[in-house]
Scaffold this motif. Structure first.
Motif, PDB file in Angstrom:
ATOM      1  N   THR A 155      48.747 103.199  16.598  1.00  0.00           N
ATOM      2  CA  THR A 155      50.100 103.758  16.469  1.00  0.00           C
ATOM      3  C   THR A 155      51.201 102.815  16.918  1.00  0.00           C
ATOM      4  OG1 THR A 155      49.914 104.814  18.641  1.00  0.00           O
ATOM      5  CG2 THR A 155      49.232 106.105  16.724  1.00  0.00           C
ATOM      6  N   GLN A 156      50.914 101.963  17.913  1.00  0.00           N
ATOM      7  CA  GLN A 156      51.976 101.125  18.477  1.00  0.00           C
ATOM      8  C   GLN A 156      51.864  99.644  18.093  1.00  0.00           C
ATOM      9  OE1 GLN A 156      52.699 101.803  22.676  1.00  0.00           O
ATOM     10  NE2 GLN A 156      52.196 103.971  22.506  1.00  0.00           N
ATOM     11  N   PHE A 157      50.672  99.193  17.739  1.00  0.00           N
ATOM     12  CA  PHE A 157      50.494  97.777  17.399  1.00  0.00           C
ATOM     13  C   PHE A 157      50.477  97.519  15.903  1.00  0.00           C
ATOM     14  CE2 PHE A 157      48.137  96.396  21.548  1.00  0.00           C
ATOM     15  CZ  PHE A 157      49.262  96.748  22.270  1.00  0.00           C
ATOM     16  N   VAL A 158      49.831  98.405  15.141  1.00  0.00           N
ATOM     17  CA  VAL A 158      49.673  98.146  13.698  1.00  0.00           C
ATOM     18  C   VAL A 158      51.013  98.084  12.961  1.00  0.00           C
ATOM     19  CG1 VAL A 158      48.753  99.076  11.531  1.00  0.00           C
ATOM     20  CG2 VAL A 158      47.305  98.998  13.573  1.00  0.00           C
ATOM     21  N   PRO A 159      51.950  99.016  13.174  1.00  0.00           N
ATOM     22  CA  PRO A 159      53.219  98.932  12.430  1.00  0.00           C
ATOM     23  C   PRO A 159      53.977  97.616  12.634  1.00  0.00           C
ATOM     24  CG  PRO A 159      52.941 101.125  13.323  1.00  0.00           C
ATOM     25  CD  PRO A 159      51.867 100.286  13.938  1.00  0.00           C
ATOM     26  N   PRO A 160      54.228  97.170  13.889  1.00  0.00           N
ATOM     27  CA  PRO A 160      54.928  95.887  14.040  1.00  0.00           C
ATOM     28  C   PRO A 160      54.097  94.706  13.557  1.00  0.00           C
ATOM     29  CG  PRO A 160      54.253  96.715  16.188  1.00  0.00           C
ATOM     30  CD  PRO A 160      54.024  97.819  15.213  1.00  0.00           C
ATOM     31  N   LEU A 161      52.779  94.836  13.640  1.00  0.00           N
ATOM     32  CA  LEU A 161      51.910  93.764  13.141  1.00  0.00           C
ATOM     33  C   LEU A 161      52.064  93.611  11.633  1.00  0.00           C
ATOM     34  CD1 LEU A 161      49.529  91.733  13.640  1.00  0.00           C
ATOM     35  CD2 LEU A 161      48.015  93.644  13.049  1.00  0.00           C
ATOM     36  N   LEU A 162      52.050  94.717  10.907  1.00  0.00           N
ATOM     37  CA  LEU A 162      52.207  94.673   9.454  1.00  0.00           C
ATOM     38  C   LEU A 162      53.578  94.130   9.066  1.00  0.00           C
ATOM     39  CD1 LEU A 162      50.506  98.041   8.416  1.00  0.00           C
ATOM     40  CD2 LEU A 162      49.568  95.723   8.212  1.00  0.00           C
ATOM     41  N   GLU A 163      54.591  94.510   9.829  1.00  0.00           N
ATOM     42  CA  GLU A 163      55.936  93.989   9.574  1.00  0.00           C
ATOM     43  C   GLU A 163      55.976  92.473   9.773  1.00  0.00           C
ATOM     44  OE1 GLU A 163      58.666  96.037  12.054  1.00  0.00           O
ATOM     45  OE2 GLU A 163      58.372  97.998  11.093  1.00  0.00           O
ATOM     46  N   THR A 164      55.327  92.014  10.810  1.00  0.00           N
ATOM     47  CA  THR A 164      55.292  90.572  11.086  1.00  0.00           C
ATOM     48  C   THR A 164      54.535  89.828   9.997  1.00  0.00           C
ATOM     49  OG1 THR A 164      55.398  90.947  13.469  1.00  0.00           O
ATOM     50  CG2 THR A 164      54.541  88.824  12.744  1.00  0.00           C
ATOM     51  N   ALA A 165      53.394  90.368   9.567  1.00  0.00           N
ATOM     52  CA  ALA A 165      52.622  89.736   8.501  1.00  0.00           C
ATOM     53  C   ALA A 165      53.447  89.644   7.224  1.00  0.00           C
ATOM     54  CB  ALA A 165      51.340  90.510   8.248  1.00  0.00           C
ATOM     55  N   ALA A 166      54.183  90.701   6.906  1.00  0.00           N
ATOM     56  CA  ALA A 166      55.019  90.703   5.706  1.00  0.00           C
ATOM     57  C   ALA A 166      56.152  89.692   5.824  1.00  0.00           C
ATOM     58  CB  ALA A 166      55.586  92.103   5.469  1.00  0.00           C
ATOM     59  N   ALA A 167      56.738  89.577   7.020  1.00  0.00           N
ATOM     60  CA  ALA A 167      57.839  88.632   7.221  1.00  0.00           C
ATOM     61  C   ALA A 167      57.364  87.194   7.106  1.00  0.00           C
ATOM     62  CB  ALA A 167      58.474  88.871   8.596  1.00  0.00           C
ATOM     63  N   ILE A 168      56.209  86.893   7.690  1.00  0.00           N
ATOM     64  CA  ILE A 168      55.661  85.542   7.584  1.00  0.00           C
ATOM     65  C   ILE A 168      55.299  85.235   6.134  1.00  0.00           C
ATOM     66  CG2 ILE A 168      53.798  83.991   8.283  1.00  0.00           C
ATOM     67  CD1 ILE A 168      53.656  85.528  10.923  1.00  0.00           C
ATOM     68  N   SER A 169      54.698  86.208   5.456  1.00  0.00           N
ATOM     69  CA  SER A 169      54.325  86.012   4.052  1.00  0.00           C
ATOM     70  C   SER A 169      55.545  85.722   3.186  1.00  0.00           C
ATOM     71  CB  SER A 169      53.602  87.256   3.523  1.00  0.00           C
ATOM     72  OG  SER A 169      52.400  87.496   4.226  1.00  0.00           O
ATOM     73  N   ALA A 170      56.617  86.489   3.419  1.00  0.00           N
ATOM     74  CA  ALA A 170      57.837  86.298   2.636  1.00  0.00           C
ATOM     75  C   ALA A 170      58.440  84.923   2.890  1.00  0.00           C
ATOM     76  CB  ALA A 170      58.848  87.388   2.981  1.00  0.00           C
ATOM     77  N   GLU A 171      58.443  84.503   4.144  1.00  0.00           N
ATOM     78  CA  GLU A 171      59.015  83.191   4.464  1.00  0.00           C
ATOM     79  C   GLU A 171      58.139  82.070   3.936  1.00  0.00           C
ATOM     80  OE1 GLU A 171      60.786  80.849   8.366  1.00  0.00           O
ATOM     81  OE2 GLU A 171      60.491  83.026   8.418  1.00  0.00           O
ATOM     82  N   LEU A 172      56.832  82.272   3.999  1.00  0.00           N
ATOM     83  CA  LEU A 172      55.899  81.269   3.483  1.00  0.00           C
ATOM     84  C   LEU A 172      56.080  81.090   1.977  1.00  0.00           C
ATOM     85  CD1 LEU A 172      53.493  79.447   4.342  1.00  0.00           C
ATOM     86  CD2 LEU A 172      51.993  81.336   3.685  1.00  0.00           C
ATOM     87  N   ALA A 173      56.313  82.190   1.282  1.00  0.00           N
ATOM     88  CA  ALA A 173      56.506  82.126  -0.166  1.00  0.00           C
ATOM     89  C   ALA A 173      57.828  81.473  -0.536  1.00  0.00           C
ATOM     90  CB  ALA A 173      56.439  83.530  -0.766  1.00  0.00           C
ATOM     91  N   ALA A 174      58.775  81.485   0.391  1.00  0.00           N
ATOM     92  CA  ALA A 174      60.105  80.959   0.099  1.00  0.00           C
ATOM     93  C   ALA A 174      60.249  79.473   0.381  1.00  0.00           C
ATOM     94  CB  ALA A 174      61.152  81.721   0.912  1.00  0.00           C
ATOM     95  N   VAL A 175      59.268  78.882   1.106  1.00  0.00           N
ATOM     96  CA  VAL A 175      59.388  77.463   1.429  1.00  0.00           C
ATOM     97  C   VAL A 175      59.153  76.630   0.189  1.00  0.00           C
ATOM     98  CG1 VAL A 175      58.657  77.814   3.804  1.00  0.00           C
ATOM     99  CG2 VAL A 175      56.970  77.194   2.076  1.00  0.00           C
ATOM    100  N   ALA A 176      59.482  75.345   0.283  1.00  0.00           N
ATOM    101  CA  ALA A 176      59.302  74.437  -0.849  1.00  0.00           C
ATOM    102  C   ALA A 176      57.849  74.473  -1.293  1.00  0.00           C
ATOM    103  CB  ALA A 176      59.684  73.012  -0.438  1.00  0.00           C
ATOM    104  N   ALA A 233      45.864  84.829   8.734  1.00  0.00           N
ATOM    105  CA  ALA A 233      45.910  86.160   9.340  1.00  0.00           C
ATOM    106  C   ALA A 233      46.674  86.086  10.645  1.00  0.00           C
ATOM    107  CB  ALA A 233      44.494  86.680   9.587  1.00  0.00           C
ATOM    108  N   VAL A 234      47.305  87.199  10.997  1.00  0.00           N
ATOM    109  CA  VAL A 234      48.027  87.307  12.264  1.00  0.00           C
ATOM    110  C   VAL A 234      47.419  88.468  13.046  1.00  0.00           C
ATOM    111  CG1 VAL A 234      49.815  88.720  11.146  1.00  0.00           C
ATOM    112  CG2 VAL A 234      50.287  87.636  13.361  1.00  0.00           C
ATOM    113  N   ASN A 235      47.306  88.298  14.362  1.00  0.00           N
ATOM    114  CA  ASN A 235      46.691  89.368  15.134  1.00  0.00           C
ATOM    115  C   ASN A 235      47.424  89.636  16.441  1.00  0.00           C
ATOM    116  OD1 ASN A 235      45.851  87.509  17.115  1.00  0.00           O
ATOM    117  ND2 ASN A 235      43.843  88.450  17.301  1.00  0.00           N
ATOM    118  N   ILE A 236      47.094  90.767  17.041  1.00  0.00           N
ATOM    119  CA  ILE A 236      47.481  91.112  18.398  1.00  0.00           C
ATOM    120  C   ILE A 236      46.179  91.377  19.144  1.00  0.00           C
ATOM    121  CG2 ILE A 236      48.670  92.770  19.896  1.00  0.00           C
ATOM    122  CD1 ILE A 236      50.458  93.453  17.479  1.00  0.00           C
ATOM    123  N   SER A 237      46.047  90.814  20.315  1.00  0.00           N
ATOM    124  CA  SER A 237      44.840  91.048  21.113  1.00  0.00           C
ATOM    125  C   SER A 237      45.223  91.660  22.450  1.00  0.00           C
ATOM    126  CB  SER A 237      44.074  89.741  21.322  1.00  0.00           C
ATOM    127  OG  SER A 237      44.910  88.730  21.858  1.00  0.00           O
TER     128      SER A 237
END
Length: 268
Positions: free
Chosen positions: A240-261, A223-227
């Protein structure tokens, strides 16, 4: 000083664990299939003690034997897998956390679930908002954290039942959810919306929001968070200001994690 260090070490040292690890390390590229006598000689254990440790490892599935020779099984890789997985995740997540923190001007972190706790594996600290210092390796009870909530929300019924057996739902602040029914209701909400907010449940004044990091199979493996501090960031601002970039970051990390060896990716 040395005697004090030795005394401290002796107070917590578990000799049987040390011996069990020595037995595992007795297997090597040079001697992948040792006999009982070989293991006893390498470890300095008696044959009787070496036999007990070896047969325990056989029972646990880490060692196999044909009655004379012993060899490690692939299951022994599990002993180092959590560390390797977390390391890989931390390497992937760190630049994403840096971008996220730069965007929202708040601290961000990534953690994994270990039994009933979350364990921090990556972090970018903008300012200190808790009374305790948070570093990689810091643990907090999952029931009182936003990252814990998103990881628990992804569990199936069997996994969740197992969690409640071992978890102590301690009251850390007046806001902490300490009853199973209340926590399950919150997890259902988290499951539906795809993110979790915890408002001063871990510590007074601490407000955090988290989203799941998923593997190729779609399971939440981290999990990724902002505190932030509750006094400077209202709940609506978090939404309104934290959740959208947080979800984008979670999706980006997930995509990169899935792409690694495959050997480095975290499995669910």
């Amino acid at each position: 000083m040395e005697s004090d260090d030795q005394a401290e070490r002796g107070a917590h040292h578990v000799q049987s664990l040390e011996r069990g690890l020595a037995v595992i390390k007795a297997f090597s590229a040079e001697a992948p299939h040792p006999t009982l006598s070989d293991v006893a000689r390498v470890t300095g254990l008696t044959r009787a003690a070496a036999r007990r440790f070896l047969l325990t490892l056989v029972d646990l599935g880490y060692v196999r034997t044909d009655g004379k020779y012993f060899s490690l099984t692939a299951r022994v890789l599990e002993l180092g897998y959590a560390y390797l997985s977390s390391l890989s995740l931390a390497e992937i997540a760190q630049p994403h956390l840096e971008r996220l923190s730069a965007e929202v001007h708040e601290s961000s972190s990534v953690s994994v679930l270990e039994i009933a706790d979350i364990v921090y594996v990556a972090r970018v600290a903008v300012s200190r908002i808790m009374t305790v210092s948070i570093n990689v390796g810091t643990r907090f009870p999952a029931h009182a954290t936003s990252m814990g909530h998103v990881l628990l929300a992804d569990m199936d019924r069997t996994e969740l039942n197992a969690y409640f057996i071992v978890a102590d739902l301690d009251r850390l602040t007046p806001h902490t959810l300490t009853h199973r029914t209340a926590l399950e209701a919150e997890l259902a909400k988290v499951r539906e919306q795809g993110w979790a907010m915890v408002d001063q449940e871990l510590e007074e004044g601490l407000r955090s929001v988290a989203a799941p990091i998923r593997n190729r199979a779609g399971r939440a493996v981290a999990a990724v968070n902002i505190s932030t501090h509750a006094s400077r960031t209202p709940v609506e601002t978090v939404r309104t200001q934290f959740v959208p970039p947080l979800l984008e970051t979670a999706a980006a990390i997930s995509a990169e994690l899935a792409a690694v060896a495959p050997g480095r990716a975290i499995q669910g």
